[in-house]
Motif scaffolding. Structure first.
Motif, PDB file in Angstrom:
ATOM      1  N   TYR A   1     -10.551   4.276  -4.440  1.00  0.00           N
ATOM      2  CA  TYR A   1      -9.708   3.362  -4.583  1.00  0.00           C
ATOM      3  C   TYR A   1      -9.344   2.084  -4.694  1.00  0.00           C
ATOM      4  CZ  TYR A   1     -10.191   7.442  -0.535  1.00  0.00           C
ATOM      5  OH  TYR A   1     -10.184   8.345  -0.369  1.00  0.00           O
ATOM      6  N   ALA A   2     -10.419   1.322  -5.257  1.00  0.00           N
ATOM      7  CA  ALA A   2     -11.169   0.760  -5.719  1.00  0.00           C
ATOM      8  C   ALA A   2     -10.402   0.487  -7.269  1.00  0.00           C
ATOM      9  CB  ALA A   2     -12.389  -0.031  -5.777  1.00  0.00           C
ATOM     10  N   GLU A   3     -10.324   1.088  -7.463  1.00  0.00           N
ATOM     11  CA  GLU A   3      -9.965   2.005  -9.141  1.00  0.00           C
ATOM     12  C   GLU A   3      -8.190   1.560  -8.812  1.00  0.00           C
ATOM     13  OE1 GLU A   3     -10.440   5.032 -12.079  1.00  0.00           O
ATOM     14  OE2 GLU A   3     -12.495   4.500 -11.164  1.00  0.00           O
ATOM     15  N   ALA A   4      -7.885   2.440  -8.003  1.00  0.00           N
ATOM     16  CA  ALA A   4      -5.965   2.581  -8.101  1.00  0.00           C
ATOM     17  C   ALA A   4      -5.592   0.889  -7.560  1.00  0.00           C
ATOM     18  CB  ALA A   4      -5.812   3.656  -7.308  1.00  0.00           C
ATOM     19  N   LEU A   5      -6.476   0.640  -6.735  1.00  0.00           N
ATOM     20  CA  LEU A   5      -5.705  -1.298  -6.205  1.00  0.00           C
ATOM     21  C   LEU A   5      -6.025  -1.870  -7.496  1.00  0.00           C
ATOM     22  CD1 LEU A   5      -5.242  -3.337  -4.752  1.00  0.00           C
ATOM     23  CD2 LEU A   5      -7.617  -3.536  -4.058  1.00  0.00           C
ATOM     24  N   GLN A   6      -7.168  -2.005  -8.286  1.00  0.00           N
ATOM     25  CA  GLN A   6      -7.460  -2.766  -9.433  1.00  0.00           C
ATOM     26  C   GLN A   6      -6.105  -1.977 -10.527  1.00  0.00           C
ATOM     27  OE1 GLN A   6      -9.032  -4.941 -10.175  1.00  0.00           O
ATOM     28  NE2 GLN A   6      -8.998  -5.617 -12.470  1.00  0.00           N
ATOM     29  N   LYS A   7      -5.242  -0.886 -10.734  1.00  0.00           N
ATOM     30  CA  LYS A   7      -4.787  -1.354 -12.004  1.00  0.00           C
ATOM     31  C   LYS A   7      -3.517  -1.621 -10.848  1.00  0.00           C
ATOM     32  CE  LYS A   7      -1.673   2.367 -13.371  1.00  0.00           C
ATOM     33  NZ  LYS A   7      -1.006   1.704 -14.188  1.00  0.00           N
ATOM     34  N   LEU A   8      -3.192  -1.470  -9.604  1.00  0.00           N
ATOM     35  CA  LEU A   8      -2.210  -1.913  -9.365  1.00  0.00           C
ATOM     36  C   LEU A   8      -2.328  -3.985  -9.151  1.00  0.00           C
ATOM     37  CD1 LEU A   8      -2.003  -0.747  -5.495  1.00  0.00           C
ATOM     38  CD2 LEU A   8      -0.090   0.160  -7.709  1.00  0.00           C
TER      39      LEU A   8
ATOM     40  N   ALA B   1      -6.312   1.421   3.288  1.00  0.00           N
ATOM     41  CA  ALA B   1      -5.613   1.832   4.332  1.00  0.00           C
ATOM     42  C   ALA B   1      -5.380   3.633   3.636  1.00  0.00           C
ATOM     43  CB  ALA B   1      -4.338   0.817   3.758  1.00  0.00           C
ATOM     44  N   TYR B   2      -4.344   4.394   5.023  1.00  0.00           N
ATOM     45  CA  TYR B   2      -4.081   4.980   4.655  1.00  0.00           C
ATOM     46  C   TYR B   2      -3.682   5.703   3.329  1.00  0.00           C
ATOM     47  CZ  TYR B   2      -0.857   9.216   5.462  1.00  0.00           C
ATOM     48  OH  TYR B   2      -0.078  10.592   5.532  1.00  0.00           O
ATOM     49  N   GLN B   3      -2.361   4.898   3.654  1.00  0.00           N
ATOM     50  CA  GLN B   3      -1.111   4.353   2.170  1.00  0.00           C
ATOM     51  C   GLN B   3      -1.991   4.828   0.794  1.00  0.00           C
ATOM     52  OE1 GLN B   3       1.941   5.610   3.571  1.00  0.00           O
ATOM     53  NE2 GLN B   3       1.745   5.051   6.058  1.00  0.00           N
ATOM     54  N   LEU B   4      -2.891   4.303   0.880  1.00  0.00           N
ATOM     55  CA  LEU B   4      -3.344   3.895  -0.828  1.00  0.00           C
ATOM     56  C   LEU B   4      -3.977   5.514  -0.796  1.00  0.00           C
ATOM     57  CD1 LEU B   4      -3.300   2.737  -3.538  1.00  0.00           C
ATOM     58  CD2 LEU B   4      -5.673   1.398  -2.780  1.00  0.00           C
ATOM     59  N   ALA B   5      -5.031   5.637   0.345  1.00  0.00           N
ATOM     60  CA  ALA B   5      -6.094   7.150   0.031  1.00  0.00           C
ATOM     61  C   ALA B   5      -5.662   8.230  -0.136  1.00  0.00           C
ATOM     62  CB  ALA B   5      -7.141   6.937   1.171  1.00  0.00           C
ATOM     63  N   VAL B   6      -4.311   8.422   0.726  1.00  0.00           N
ATOM     64  CA  VAL B   6      -3.857   9.992   0.608  1.00  0.00           C
ATOM     65  C   VAL B   6      -3.118   9.987  -0.471  1.00  0.00           C
ATOM     66  CG1 VAL B   6      -1.307   8.946   1.775  1.00  0.00           C
ATOM     67  CG2 VAL B   6      -2.739  11.418   2.148  1.00  0.00           C
ATOM     68  N   VAL B   7      -2.626   8.597  -1.615  1.00  0.00           N
ATOM     69  CA  VAL B   7      -1.982   8.641  -2.773  1.00  0.00           C
ATOM     70  C   VAL B   7      -2.750   9.000  -4.063  1.00  0.00           C
ATOM     71  CG1 VAL B   7      -0.285   7.775  -4.200  1.00  0.00           C
ATOM     72  CG2 VAL B   7       0.395   7.550  -2.019  1.00  0.00           C
ATOM     73  N   VAL B   8      -4.199   8.451  -3.542  1.00  0.00           N
ATOM     74  CA  VAL B   8      -4.853   8.472  -4.850  1.00  0.00           C
ATOM     75  C   VAL B   8      -5.906  10.004  -4.175  1.00  0.00           C
ATOM     76  CG1 VAL B   8      -7.518   8.309  -5.427  1.00  0.00           C
ATOM     77  CG2 VAL B   8      -5.402   6.258  -4.574  1.00  0.00           C
TER      78      VAL B   8
END
Ligand code: GLU
Length: 296
Positions: free
Chosen positions: A90-97, A174-181
């Protein structure tokens, strides 16, 4: 995007319970529906524990979910993932965003957003010492998808959703990020879940776009509601299932999915009932409306 899963890809479905309470008829219906869709398409069925919210979780509940599902004959085809162990993804996805300029820190509280109906359009609070949440600015546009059960669904992200929280101010994802990842990293090709999440789907589709992930197809199953409108899972009447006597609840859940329950009659154990259910399961019969239980 079409409502049907892409036949060129091996089907992968999932059931993703949050261990905030015991499984009930509504969650069993979602578990059974997603399992039947996977088997109907000759694909894999995965269980993922969405244990992202420790303050709302009960000790031992995730393991109880897995045990209870097994009593109903529902066992994940691959090792069960637990979101509490997946922060790095999730941290990696946030970093990209962040790098792409979509994510920003936000200290707005719920009451700060009351004037805009709880929808975050821009920050209304000056930075302070308070912990910040991270939000993602979603495109201000209409997002639509074709649901295999509900048909065409559209939502205006600008007026109805706003900027979504992806990392909460209390430090939980948050659920919304984790579920997508996780749907993307697990290669889920069709998300089959309760229609209480229909409203979350357009924002998840938008997040997939920002993260460069494919969008799976979706099928939203009927939710069982009390006559007063509460989703069964949230009402006092949502009594836990009896894993010692799985057949009556399996038959009931199969019926709520609009299927011919006669096929399960006479089954001696859960696995036999499931095997019979697969042979008659027809996705086109799944009702596109929720079920309302009469007041007892
Ligand atoms: N964890 C969610 C729930 O228990 C389901 C999320 C999903 O299927 O996307 O309601």
């Amino acid at each position: 995007m079409t409502a049907a899963p892409d036949p060129s890809q091996p089907y992968r479905g999932r059931f993703a319970p949050s261990p905030t309470g015991a499984l009930h008829l509504g969650s069993l219906t979602a578990a059974l529906g997603s399992w039947l869709m996977s088997r109907h398409h000759g694909g894999a069925w995965l269980v993922r524990i969405e244990d992202l919210d420790p303050p709302r979780e009960q000790a031992g509940m995730a393991d109880r979910h897995l045990r209870d599902l097994a009593s109903f004959g529902l066992v994940s085809d691959e090792p069960v993932l637990r979101q509490s162990e997946r922060s790095a993804f999730y941290a990696e996805a946030l970093q990209k965003l962040r790098e792409d300029g979509w994510a920003f820190e936000c200290r707005c509280s719920r009451s700060d957003l009351a004037a805009s109906g709880g929808i975050h359009k821009h920050c209304v609070k000056q930075p302070s010492g308070k912990h910040a949440a991270w939000r993602v600015r979603l495109p201000r546009k209409m997002v639509s998808f074709d649901d295999a059960v509900r048909g065409h669904v559209a939502q205006d992200l600008g007026s109805d959703v706003g900027d979504v929280v992806v990392l909460r101010a209390d430090g939980y994802w948050a659920y919304q990020l984790a579920v997508v990842v996780d749907d993307a990293l697990q290669g889920i090709t069709q998300v089959v879940r309760g229609a209480d999440l229909l409203d979350s789907t357009p924002r998840q589709v938008a997040l997939q776009g920002l993260l460069g992930y494919p969008t799976p197809s979706y099928a939203h199953l009927p939710v069982v509601r009390e006559a007063n409108g509460a989703k069964l899972g949230k009402s006092l009447a949502s009594l836990p299932l009896d894993p010692g006597n799985p057949l009556p609840a399996l038959v009931k859940a199969f019926g709520l999915l609009g299927q011919d329950v006669a096929a399960m009659q006479g089954a001696e154990h859960a696995r036999q009932a499931l095997a019979r259910a697969v042979t008659v399961f027809n996705p086109a019969s799944i009702p596109a409306q929720d079920h309302w239980l009469a007041q007892s």
